[in-house]
Structure formats: structure tokens, C-alpha cells
Design an enzyme around this catalytic site. Structure first.
Site, PDB file in Angstrom:
ATOM      1  N   GLY A   1      58.981  19.760  38.750  1.00 33.10           N
ATOM      2  CA  GLY A   1      60.528  19.633  38.833  1.00 33.10           C
ATOM      3  C   GLY A   1      61.249  19.116  37.433  1.00 33.10           C
ATOM      4  N   ASN A   2      62.264  18.441  37.462  1.00 36.45           N
ATOM      5  CA  ASN A   2      62.988  18.183  36.459  1.00 36.45           C
ATOM      6  C   ASN A   2      63.782  17.078  36.725  1.00 36.45           C
ATOM      7  OD1 ASN A   2      65.722  19.371  37.282  1.00 36.45           O
ATOM      8  ND2 ASN A   2      64.632  21.061  37.773  1.00 36.45           N
TER       9      ASN A   2
END
Ligand code: CTP
Ligand code: CA
Length: 236
Positions: free
Chosen positions: A33-34
Site C-alpha cells: 500500500g501507500n
């Protein structure tokens, strides 16, 4: 009160905003993810609606409190998880949109395969993941538009988080990115620990036709959203 007294200059326009960050599953409990919170996109959706637009917010993993910032009778939320889901939702919504704002942080890569069961150390120590590239969604939307798959005069805005400390280098990267993706406007912000991610305030430069910096905006995510929406109307 602001919504009642503010301009209705987006009346009659269909706006699609993507926001948040995609998650690419590794196994049933883990993902790549980020750090994108979705706040800038939520502000853009809410503000476009307040200005009279019919808004679709394609929300990638946005927390409930951030999503609440986009609550408005004219905002429809479509929740997505992965880059592939976001691509499908965006292609569907953009086909009838006057304005597309691609504020989501899309994972560039996803695991080549997703394990059906949680990876465990008993199976052996994991030392690497095989990745494959995700489709460039905003570039796909721009080419769909070029082939007549969108309302004529559709405006497409992309975002870029550039971590270079050198402003001119950031602008040049933004210019190249704008050209490569075929979008009208590209809002570039400086993503570092100080501002951008996970904070309420933001600073962007908006690169337009010919690579010109058409606007610089700094302040709350609503102030930045207002500037972006103003520039969108200006180029339409
Ligand atoms: N974007 C997209 N699909 C992707 C990756 C990015 O639509 N698979 C969009 C983002 O939502 C953003 C714009 O493209 O509006 C720029 O994203 P960015 O990550 O800066 O661009 P990349 O082409 O992925 O370049 P980089 O190598 O710098 O990550
Ligand atoms: Ca990227």
C-alpha cells in the site's frame, strides 16, 4: 453557509474524483500500500459538489472520518480496493464525465500472484515478491477520450507527488509526466515528511498546456481544491 453562499459555477457538470491509495494483496491478510489518506480528493469531491457538480468519488481505502469530509447529497461514493478495481470504476464513471480528477495514489505494481492462504514462516522464509506492473489508469482514460470514448471537452487532471527538493526538477518531471499521460493538467506537490501526506495542509503547482505553471496554491486541502477547480473551469 459557505455552500449556500458560494459560487455554483460547476452546476451541470459531472465530476469524477479518485482518491485514497490502492492496496495490492499479497495474501489474505497482507498488502502493498501507500500513505495516501484521501483527504485532498475528499476535499475536491466535497468542494465540486458544493459548487453545483454531480460528483462520483472513487474511494480507495479511505477511512470513515476522511470519507465523512466528502459527505454531500451530490457526492456518490464508489469504494474500491485494488488498482484493477479502481481502473474498472474509473473507466465506467469517466465515460460520462465532464471533469476527471485523478487524486488517488495508484500502486505501480502488484504481486504477480496472491497466496490463497496466509504465508507462514513454517513454509519457509520469504526473501522476495514477484511483481507485475499495474495499468496506468489516467493514461488509459486520456486515450479513451482521444478515441471518442468520453464527452467532448472532458478535462482530465492528474496529480504527482515528487520528492525532489529542487523545484525546477520537480516541474520538469511534472511536465514530462503530463505529456506522457496525455492529461490537461497535472498538480505536482512536494511529498516529504513535512507536508503532503497525512497532513491537513498542502502545496501544489499546476502544470498546464505547453508545460506552463498555470497556478501555485498552498494552504488547507480545501484551499488547494478551490484553486484546482478554478483552474479546471479556466481551461474549459
Ligand atoms: N496513475 C494512474 N495509474 C497508475 C499510476 C499512476 O492513474 N498505475 C496516476 C495517479 O493517480 C496520478 C498520476 O498518474 O494522477 C501520476 O502518478 P505518479 O505515481 O506520479 O506517476 P507514475 O507514472 O506512476 O510515475 P512514478 O514513476 O513517478 O511513480
Ligand atoms: Ca507511481
Amino acid at each position: 453557509v459557505v455552500a449556500l453562499l458560494g459560487p455554483r459555477d460547476f452546476e451541470g457538470l459531472r465530476v469524477v474524483v479518485s482518491a485514497g491509495g490502492t492496496r495490492e494483496p499479497i495474501d489474505p491478510v497482507r498488502f502493498l500500500g501507500n500513505r495516501s489518506s484521501g483527504r485532498q480528493g475528499a476535499a475536491l469531491a466535497a468542494d465540486a459538489a458544493a459548487r453545483g457538480a454531480e460528483v462520483t468519488l472513487v474511494a480507495a481505502n479511505i477511512s470513515a472520518d476522511v470519507l465523512a469530509e466528502a459527505r454531500h447529497p451530490s457526492v456518490r461514493v464508489v469504494a474500491v480496493g485494488t488498482a484493477a478495481e479502481l481502473a474498472t470504476a474509473m473507466k465506467g464513471a469517466a465515460a460520462a464525465a465532464d471533469v476527471v480528477v485523478m487524486a488517488a495514489a495508484v500502486a505501480d505494481y502488484r504481486p504477480a500472484s496472491v497466496a490463497a492462504h496466509k504465508l507462514t514462516k513454517e513454509q519457509g522464509v520469504l526473501t522476495h515478491l514477484d511483481l507485475v506492473e499495474n495499468e496506468d489508469v489516467v493514461a488509459a482514460l486520456a486515450s479513451a477520450r482521444a478515441q471518442g470514448g468520453a464527452p467532448s471537452g472532458q478535462t482530465i487532471v492528474a496529480f504527482a507527488a515528487e520528492t525532489s527538493e529542487d523545484a525546477e526538477e520537480r516541474r520538469d518531471r511534472a511536465r514530462r509526466k503530463r505529456e506522457r499521460k496525455g492529461v490537461d493538467l497535472l498538480a505536482v506537490n512536494l511529498a516529504n515528511a513535512e507536508r503532503g501526506f497525512e497532513r491537513l495542509d498542502n502545496a501544489v503547482e499546476i502544470v498546464g498546456e505547453g508545460g506552463a505553471v498555470v497556478r501555485a496554491a498552498e494552504g488547507t486541502k480545501h484551499q488547494v481544491a478551490a484553486a484546482i477547480l478554478d483552474v479546471v473551469l479556466g481551461v474549459r
